[in-house]
Design an enzyme around this catalytic site. Sequence first.
Site, short mmCIF file in Angstrom:
data_model
loop_
_atom_site.label_atom_id
_atom_site.label_comp_id
_atom_site.label_asym_id
_atom_site.label_seq_id
_atom_site.Cartn_x
_atom_site.Cartn_y
_atom_site.Cartn_z
N ASN A 80 -17.70 5.05 10.90
CA ASN A 80 -18.20 4.08 9.80
C ASN A 80 -16.53 3.88 9.81
O ASN A 80 -15.88 4.68 9.83
CB ASN A 80 -18.64 5.23 8.39
CG ASN A 80 -19.70 5.63 8.80
OD1 ASN A 80 -20.60 4.75 9.04
ND2 ASN A 80 -20.31 6.86 8.65
N THR A 121 -7.06 5.54 13.76
CA THR A 121 -6.05 4.47 12.69
C THR A 121 -4.70 4.48 11.99
O THR A 121 -4.56 5.72 11.68
CB THR A 121 -7.55 4.41 11.30
OG1 THR A 121 -7.08 3.10 10.25
CG2 THR A 121 -7.67 5.52 11.50
N TYR A 145 -11.62 8.28 5.37
CA TYR A 145 -12.11 7.70 6.35
C TYR A 145 -11.21 8.18 7.43
O TYR A 145 -10.88 8.19 8.61
CB TYR A 145 -11.77 6.24 6.51
CG TYR A 145 -11.85 5.33 7.62
CD1 TYR A 145 -12.51 5.86 8.64
CD2 TYR A 145 -10.53 4.65 7.95
CE1 TYR A 145 -12.57 4.44 10.00
CE2 TYR A 145 -10.90 3.57 8.61
CZ TYR A 145 -11.23 4.06 10.25
OH TYR A 145 -10.81 3.45 10.96
N PHE A 173 -3.12 -0.50 13.78
CA PHE A 173 -2.75 -1.55 12.09
C PHE A 173 -4.37 -2.29 12.28
O PHE A 173 -5.82 -1.56 12.18
CB PHE A 173 -1.80 -1.85 12.22
CG PHE A 173 -0.41 -0.83 12.05
CD1 PHE A 173 -1.02 0.12 13.27
CD2 PHE A 173 -0.12 -0.65 11.09
CE1 PHE A 173 0.23 1.78 12.69
CE2 PHE A 173 1.15 0.57 11.08
CZ PHE A 173 0.61 1.68 11.49
N LEU A 194 -9.75 -9.29 5.18
CA LEU A 194 -9.22 -10.30 4.74
C LEU A 194 -9.40 -11.49 5.68
O LEU A 194 -9.92 -12.71 5.26
CB LEU A 194 -7.75 -10.08 4.71
CG LEU A 194 -7.12 -11.60 3.83
CD1 LEU A 194 -7.62 -11.89 2.03
CD2 LEU A 194 -5.90 -11.05 4.30
N ILE A 211 -7.43 -12.26 -4.34
CA ILE A 211 -6.74 -11.20 -3.84
C ILE A 211 -6.62 -10.10 -4.21
O ILE A 211 -6.36 -10.26 -5.86
CB ILE A 211 -4.88 -12.36 -4.26
CG1 ILE A 211 -4.71 -13.17 -2.94
CG2 ILE A 211 -4.43 -11.39 -3.95
CD1 ILE A 211 -3.60 -14.25 -3.66
N ARG A 284 -6.83 -3.05 -4.79
CA ARG A 284 -8.47 -2.33 -5.06
C ARG A 284 -7.41 -0.74 -4.71
O ARG A 284 -6.49 -0.71 -4.23
CB ARG A 284 -8.10 -2.66 -3.53
CG ARG A 284 -9.56 -1.94 -2.62
CD ARG A 284 -10.63 -2.73 -1.71
NE ARG A 284 -9.54 -2.69 -0.70
CZ ARG A 284 -9.85 -3.78 1.03
NH1 ARG A 284 -10.64 -4.02 1.50
NH2 ARG A 284 -8.17 -3.70 1.36
N GLY A 286 -6.59 2.39 -3.77
CA GLY A 286 -6.28 2.99 -2.34
C GLY A 286 -5.27 2.30 -1.67
O GLY A 286 -4.92 2.20 -0.15
N1 UFG Z 1 -7.48 -8.37 0.79
C1 UFG Z 1 -7.54 -8.43 -0.75
N2 UFG Z 1 -9.18 -9.80 -0.72
C2 UFG Z 1 -10.19 -9.47 0.70
C3 UFG Z 1 -10.09 -8.40 1.03
C4 UFG Z 1 -8.92 -7.57 1.82
O1 UFG Z 1 -7.01 -9.70 -1.37
O2 UFG Z 1 -11.26 -9.76 -0.94
C5 UFG Z 1 -6.74 -7.46 1.06
C6 UFG Z 1 -6.40 -6.48 1.11
O3 UFG Z 1 -6.16 -5.77 -0.35
C7 UFG Z 1 -5.43 -5.50 1.87
C8 UFG Z 1 -5.21 -7.24 3.08
O4 UFG Z 1 -5.84 -7.81 2.81
O5 UFG Z 1 -3.73 -5.39 1.60
C9 UFG Z 1 -5.90 -6.63 4.00
O6 UFG Z 1 -7.59 -5.77 4.18
P1 UFG Z 1 -8.98 -5.73 4.52
O7 UFG Z 1 -9.71 -4.78 4.17
O8 UFG Z 1 -8.58 -6.85 5.76
O9 UFG Z 1 -7.88 -4.77 5.60
P2 UFG Z 1 -7.32 -2.77 5.05
O10 UFG Z 1 -6.16 -3.28 5.06
O11 UFG Z 1 -7.72 -2.53 3.58
O12 UFG Z 1 -7.61 -2.22 6.20
C10 UFG Z 1 -7.53 -2.17 7.75
C11 UFG Z 1 -9.44 -1.77 8.28
C12 UFG Z 1 -9.03 0.06 8.54
C13 UFG Z 1 -7.62 0.47 8.70
C14 UFG Z 1 -6.72 0.06 8.09
C15 UFG Z 1 -5.42 0.13 8.47
O13 UFG Z 1 -10.65 -1.76 7.37
O14 UFG Z 1 -10.37 0.09 8.69
O15 UFG Z 1 -7.08 -1.62 8.83
O16 UFG Z 1 -4.41 -0.44 8.41
F1 UFG Z 1 -7.90 1.77 8.50
#
Ligand code: UFG
Length: 341
Positions: A80, A121, A145, A173, A194, A211, A284, A286
């Site tokens: 997951n 991760t 996670y 990353f 994203l 965003i 969001r 966390g």
């Molecule tokens: N974001 C938005 N809008 C969206 C989706 C994402 O603004 O609809 C932003 C998030 O806030 C974040 C960035 O885009 O700042 C990237 O978000 P993602 O969800 O694409 O990725 P994350 O950085 O949250 O997480 C990813 C992986 C995790 C991993 C992490 C490590 O999904 O498994 O990178 O950095 F742990």
Amino acid sequence: MPHHQTVLVTGGAGFVGSHCVAELVERGHSVVVFDNLQQGHRAAVPDEAEFVEGDLASPAALTRLFGAFKFDAILHFASNSLVGESMRDPHLYLHDNVVNALNLVQFATDNKVPRFVLSSTANLFGMPDRMPIDEDTEIDPGSPYGESKFMIERILHWADKVHGMRSACLRYFNAAGAHPDGHLGEDHDPETHLIPLVLDVAAGKRPHIEIFGDDYPTVDGTCVRDYIHVSDLADAHVRVLSALDHRSCRYNLGNGRGYTVRQVIETARAVTGRDIQVRIGARRPGDPPVLIASSERVRADLGWNPRFPDLETIIHHAWDWRRRNPDGYQTHPVRQLMAAV
Ligand code: UFG
């Protein structure tokens, strides 16, 4: 390490796993994919790989798997992997991810598998205040996670100490992009990442991208991430297999360059030539403001050098995949055939 290896890839039908399978097959290795297809796609597994549908929670399935093959190495992706979901349902992550990995490591050591690579991760580092993040940065997982991945790293530490099984923990990353030839790509349900969401807007499948917060202490107020091409991740996995004859290791994998959410959207506009509507939403929970990797160690040790470091190329490949497969793997001919019978 033998030149030709038999490699077990758990989660080999998923996003990063399937790209690693393609890389291993290309380099002439024998690959066995073990995947429960909860998130993965059968069509993402090439004909050259053996496919076994099964669940790591089932010792009976693992007994059959390890009885049928002798593995030189295991790449473990099945997991997951959503930070947000883990904040709502921590036990799903702390239990399933850890217990499944424990089952697998147990079978690996019982069967004297010499090498193990873990898909780990950047979430292991939580919200560090100093950038870039190298392997000496303090570990303080940002979510259940990340914690589950750290617990698996510790399980592997003891599997090495006690049983001599060498392991590599690769902390990605932001995995992104798609296979340069357009036949493999990102297809999650639900999609939360994203770049694929932004490309959905470009493709007209979603009205806008939200965003998540524009009041962060960054150049334009939106979060900064280090996007790394999935084929470069695959290359690192294959390279690290050779290094594992000598010692266990842990590496951070990124390009060492950060882009804001707005910069990602702007680049996607340029690559696709399409309009991409934006709405500003709440932060969001966390989300760290900035995550940028230092990958100096893996570059020095393995000679790893990302082939596709530019964000434009990463988005271009993701867009290419999206245009060829507008409904993801649903549009794949194998899937259509299966749906027909
Ligand atoms: N974001 C938005 N809008 C969206 C989706 C994402 O603004 O609809 C932003 C998030 O806030 C974040 C960035 O885009 O700042 C990237 O978000 P993602 O969800 O694409 O990725 P994350 O950085 O949250 O997480 C990813 C992986 C995790 C991993 C992490 C490590 O999904 O498994 O990178 O950095 F742990």
